[in-house]
Every structure is written in C-alpha cells, then in structure tokens.
Write a protein that holds these residues in place. Structure first.
Motif, PDB file in Angstrom:
ATOM      1  N   ILE A   1      45.450  26.352 -58.966  1.00 56.52           N
ATOM      2  CA  ILE A   1      44.348  27.197 -59.442  1.00 56.52           C
ATOM      3  C   ILE A   1      43.065  26.385 -59.556  1.00 56.52           C
ATOM      4  O   ILE A   1      41.979  26.842 -59.176  1.00 56.52           O
ATOM      5  CB  ILE A   1      44.709  27.837 -60.803  1.00 56.52           C
ATOM      6  N   VAL A   2      43.187  25.163 -60.066  1.00 59.35           N
ATOM      7  CA  VAL A   2      42.018  24.310 -60.265  1.00 59.35           C
ATOM      8  C   VAL A   2      41.381  23.923 -58.936  1.00 59.35           C
ATOM      9  O   VAL A   2      40.142  23.885 -58.806  1.00 59.35           O
ATOM     10  CB  VAL A   2      42.410  23.039 -61.060  1.00 59.35           C
ATOM     11  N   ASN A   3      42.194  23.634 -57.919  1.00 59.67           N
ATOM     12  CA  ASN A   3      41.680  23.091 -56.664  1.00 59.67           C
ATOM     13  C   ASN A   3      41.442  24.135 -55.572  1.00 59.67           C
ATOM     14  O   ASN A   3      40.983  23.774 -54.487  1.00 59.67           O
ATOM     15  CB  ASN A   3      42.655  22.036 -56.125  1.00 59.67           C
ATOM     16  N   ILE A   4      41.744  25.390 -55.854  1.00 59.20           N
ATOM     17  CA  ILE A   4      41.632  26.392 -54.800  1.00 59.20           C
ATOM     18  C   ILE A   4      40.208  26.915 -54.624  1.00 59.20           C
ATOM     19  O   ILE A   4      39.822  27.347 -53.542  1.00 59.20           O
ATOM     20  CB  ILE A   4      42.589  27.579 -55.099  1.00 59.20           C
ATOM     21  N   SER A   5      39.409  26.840 -55.687  1.00 59.86           N
ATOM     22  CA  SER A   5      38.099  27.498 -55.682  1.00 59.86           C
ATOM     23  C   SER A   5      37.165  26.968 -54.598  1.00 59.86           C
ATOM     24  O   SER A   5      36.529  27.738 -53.872  1.00 59.86           O
ATOM     25  CB  SER A   5      37.436  27.334 -57.057  1.00 59.86           C
ATOM     26  N   GLU A   6      37.076  25.648 -54.478  1.00 61.84           N
ATOM     27  CA  GLU A   6      36.099  25.060 -53.560  1.00 61.84           C
ATOM     28  C   GLU A   6      36.385  25.428 -52.109  1.00 61.84           C
ATOM     29  O   GLU A   6      35.474  25.801 -51.366  1.00 61.84           O
ATOM     30  CB  GLU A   6      36.075  23.540 -53.729  1.00 61.84           C
ATOM     31  N   VAL A   7      37.646  25.332 -51.701  1.00 60.19           N
ATOM     32  CA  VAL A   7      37.971  25.638 -50.304  1.00 60.19           C
ATOM     33  C   VAL A   7      37.801  27.129 -50.025  1.00 60.19           C
ATOM     34  O   VAL A   7      37.392  27.519 -48.922  1.00 60.19           O
ATOM     35  CB  VAL A   7      39.399  25.154 -49.961  1.00 60.19           C
ATOM     36  N   VAL A   8      38.081  27.992 -51.008  1.00 58.37           N
ATOM     37  CA  VAL A   8      37.881  29.432 -50.817  1.00 58.37           C
ATOM     38  C   VAL A   8      36.400  29.745 -50.611  1.00 58.37           C
ATOM     39  O   VAL A   8      36.014  30.422 -49.647  1.00 58.37           O
ATOM     40  CB  VAL A   8      38.421  30.235 -52.028  1.00 58.37           C
ATOM     41  N   LEU A   9      35.563  29.255 -51.529  1.00 62.47           N
ATOM     42  CA  LEU A   9      34.134  29.562 -51.463  1.00 62.47           C
ATOM     43  C   LEU A   9      33.483  28.962 -50.227  1.00 62.47           C
ATOM     44  O   LEU A   9      32.632  29.598 -49.583  1.00 62.47           O
ATOM     45  CB  LEU A   9      33.439  29.054 -52.736  1.00 62.47           C
TER      46      LEU A   9
ATOM     47  N   PRO B   1      35.556  22.103 -41.044  1.00 67.24           N
ATOM     48  CA  PRO B   1      34.899  22.030 -42.358  1.00 67.24           C
ATOM     49  C   PRO B   1      35.871  22.231 -43.523  1.00 67.24           C
ATOM     50  O   PRO B   1      35.755  21.574 -44.558  1.00 67.24           O
ATOM     51  CB  PRO B   1      33.868  23.164 -42.301  1.00 67.24           C
ATOM     52  N   ALA B   2      36.831  23.130 -43.346  1.00 68.00           N
ATOM     53  CA  ALA B   2      37.808  23.385 -44.415  1.00 68.00           C
ATOM     54  C   ALA B   2      38.682  22.156 -44.659  1.00 68.00           C
ATOM     55  O   ALA B   2      38.985  21.805 -45.807  1.00 68.00           O
ATOM     56  CB  ALA B   2      38.674  24.583 -44.054  1.00 68.00           C
ATOM     57  N   ILE B   3      39.086  21.481 -43.578  1.00 67.51           N
ATOM     58  CA  ILE B   3      39.892  20.256 -43.719  1.00 67.51           C
ATOM     59  C   ILE B   3      39.084  19.169 -44.419  1.00 67.51           C
ATOM     60  O   ILE B   3      39.605  18.432 -45.268  1.00 67.51           O
ATOM     61  CB  ILE B   3      40.369  19.769 -42.337  1.00 67.51           C
ATOM     62  N   THR B   4      37.805  19.075 -44.074  1.00 72.58           N
ATOM     63  CA  THR B   4      36.941  18.089 -44.730  1.00 72.58           C
ATOM     64  C   THR B   4      36.895  18.322 -46.232  1.00 72.58           C
ATOM     65  O   THR B   4      37.057  17.394 -47.028  1.00 72.58           O
ATOM     66  CB  THR B   4      35.513  18.172 -44.151  1.00 72.58           C
ATOM     67  N   VAL B   5      36.657  19.568 -46.621  1.00 75.37           N
ATOM     68  CA  VAL B   5      36.592  19.916 -48.050  1.00 75.37           C
ATOM     69  C   VAL B   5      37.928  19.635 -48.738  1.00 75.37           C
ATOM     70  O   VAL B   5      37.976  19.089 -49.838  1.00 75.37           O
ATOM     71  CB  VAL B   5      36.203  21.398 -48.224  1.00 75.37           C
ATOM     72  N   GLN B   6      39.019  19.971 -48.060  1.00 84.23           N
ATOM     73  CA  GLN B   6      40.336  19.815 -48.658  1.00 84.23           C
ATOM     74  C   GLN B   6      40.694  18.335 -48.863  1.00 84.23           C
ATOM     75  O   GLN B   6      41.236  17.963 -49.893  1.00 84.23           O
ATOM     76  CB  GLN B   6      41.389  20.508 -47.793  1.00 84.23           C
ATOM     77  N   PHE B   7      40.405  17.505 -47.887  1.00 83.41           N
ATOM     78  CA  PHE B   7      40.726  16.086 -48.013  1.00 83.41           C
ATOM     79  C   PHE B   7      39.815  15.380 -49.004  1.00 83.41           C
ATOM     80  O   PHE B   7      40.239  14.423 -49.662  1.00 83.41           O
ATOM     81  CB  PHE B   7      40.659  15.398 -46.648  1.00 83.41           C
TER      82      PHE B   7
END
Length: 327
Positions: free
Chosen positions: A199-207, A247-253
């Motif tokens: 829950i804590v880490n999902i927000s950034e990659v979603v937005l 971009p999503a992989i960049t944010v996730q890593f």
C-alpha cells in the motif's frame, strides 16, 4: 569490450558510493547524542569508572575521530564489520540473519506494488475521469501522504485485532518450535507486513504510469492509430505498453530506498525480525557497528537495484542496445 568497460565504470561508481556513504554515516552516527558506552552498560550500571574506561579503550572511543575511522575501514576491508552491541554477535552475522527475513518481505511487497500499480495506472490512464480513476487517484494521494507506521497500525488494528483474521505480529507462531514451523505459517505471518508495504509503495508507480498513459493517449500518433481503426486493446498492446514500461521500471527500481525506510517502520509495528527492526534497535541502543554495517549494506542493495534496472532497459528497449553499439 563495451560491456566490460561499462561493468568497470559501474564498479568504480559503486566503490565511490560506498566510500561516500561510509564517511557520512560514520560522522553522523559517531556524533549522535547517544553514548554507546552508556547504552551498553546502562544508566544504572554499578561498573567502576576504571571498568568503563577499559571498555572505552577496547572499543577505541578515546581515540581521535580520524583514527577511529581509519581503523574501522581497515577492519571492513578484511571482512570484519565489528560486534553488534545490541545482539552481541558479529555485525555481518546479524545482517545475514535479519536480511534473510527482510528479502522475502521486500521482494513480495516490491513485486506486488509494481505489478498492481502498473496495471492500475494503465487502466486509470485509459479511463481518465471515470469513477475508478477518481477513486484510485484519491486513494494514492492519501496513501502517499500517510506515515508508514500509521498505515501499519491501521492494518494491524482492523485485520488482526478487530477481525482476528491474521496474527498480531512476528514471523512465526509464538511458542512453536523452529522445526515445527511450516511454510504456511510463515506466509500467514507475512500477509499483513506485505500488505502494508505494498500500500505504501504502490502510489508513486500508479500516479506516474497514469500520467504517462494520459500523455500518450493525447498524442498525435494515437489519434492516427484510432483513425486507422485500432481499438483500445490494440492501442495498449502496440503503443502504450512499450512507451510506459521503461519509465515505470525506472520509478519502481528507484523506490528501493523508500522501501528500506518504510520497511524499518513496518517491521517495528509488526515485530517482524528483519533488518528494518534491527535498524530501529541499533538506533535506540547507539549500536554504532551495526548501524554502519546496515548503512553500507543498504547503499549496496539500492545501487544493485538501480544497476539491474539499467541492464533491463536494454532488454526491454532494443533501441538502447543499438545506440550503445553505434557509440
């Protein structure tokens, strides 16, 4: 030849990073207001001043700061990170034991937040302004601003205390022998900590994914694709996914460092015996050797995650490989 040169450059960067982290961490930790000697013997200790002085001398606390740093670096280069004041064990052994618990927790939360977050981001971007988009956006903004420990306490209160669906904490059932602990028991105790960190880490990659999808959908080549008769599924497969994946992989890593910080609080809330819990205990007890060891280890772990991301770029986007070949 090109790959070998790149690997050497990354190794040099890693060494420079570890050197910088070691210097900054050593200065910050050794200048902390908590006295490690007082934390070790206790405020009500009956030890004589001579005994305390002997302990301080053995630890090198009376030596100048530069000499203490050089001595510590020499030991680190020989694979000796010192003895943990909190656990009375070698630091490297404490990190190894604790990390074996944390790696499972981190990878599950990191993987779930990435997969679910990317999927939700694509769906919300494709359906901008819809009910699902609005609900998910509000939820992500709330979770992004909420403290990790508050979310952990909320999850713990609802699912463990009120509903009684899951255990209150720990990694295994209390009072159960190690040889009797099953894989099901471990998974059962992992659910709430993993849920909290997800829950804590999902927000950034979603937005971030949502915004990138909206930008792509408003671009000219999408209008051209629609004019050719492509439906939404074809547009997602042929145009959206390939342009959003990198971009999503960049944010996730890059979320590895945030995951480390959140993990420390989440493990404390759930009394989970991972490296995050060890960080909290070491900070409370001014355990300098353990804090320094964890600082070095976390920097290495985050760097490795970013390095893996760089190599994955070439796998997911052949244009990057072609660009490197023509350099």
């Amino acid at each position: 030849m090109k790959n070998g040169k790149k690997l050497i450059e990354e190794c040099v960067r890693m060494i420079l990073l570890l050197a910088a982290v070691s210097i900054v961490a050593f200065l910050l930790i050794t200048k902390a207001p908590i006295d490690p000697l007082v934390s070790y013997v206790g405020t009500n200790s009956t030890l004589s001043e001579e005994a305390k002085e002997k302990i301080a001398e053995e630890w090198g606390l009376n030596e100048p700061l530069p000499e203490r740093f050089i001595t510590w670096v020499e030991h680190v280069l020989h694979g000796d990170l010192g003895i943990s004041i909190t656990y009375k064990k070698p630091v490297i052994e404490v990190i190894k034991t604790r990390f074996s618990y944390s790696i499972v927790l981190m990878m599950l939360a990191w993987g779930l937040s990435g997969i679910i977050g990317f999927t939700l981001g694509v769906i919300c971007g494709m359906r901008q302004g819809g009910i699902l988009d609005k609900v998910v956006k509000i939820f992500c903004l709330l979770m992004k601003s909420a403290p990790v420990f508050w979310i952990g306490l909320l999850v713990l209160t609802i699912f463990a205390v009120q509903l009684g669906w899951f255990p209150i904490g720990m990694a295994v059932p209390v009072g159960k022998l190690a040889e009797d602990v099953t894989l099901g028991d471990r998974i059962y105790h992992l659910i709430l900590p993993v849920l909290t960190l997800t829950i804590v880490n999902i927000s950034e990659v979603v937005l971030y994914t949502r915004q990138k999808v909206i930008e792509i959908m408003n671009s000219d080549f999408i209008l051209y694709a629609k004019a050719r008769g492509e439906n939404n599924i074809q547009i997602v497969k042929r145009h959206v996914l390939r342009n959003v994946a990198l971009p999503a992989i960049t944010v996730q890593f890059t979320s590895f460092n945030e995951l480390f910080g959140g993990m420390a609080l989440a493990e404390t809330v759930f009394a989970y015996p991972g490296i995050g819990n060890a960080i909290t205990s070491a900070a409370m007890n001014a355990d300098v050797p353990l804090l320094l060891g964890i600082a070095m280890f976390s920097a290495l772990f985050v760097f490795t995650g970013n390095l893996i991301a760089n190599f994955l770029y070439g796998v997911l986007d052949p244009r990057i490989r072609e660009g490197e070949k023509h350099e």
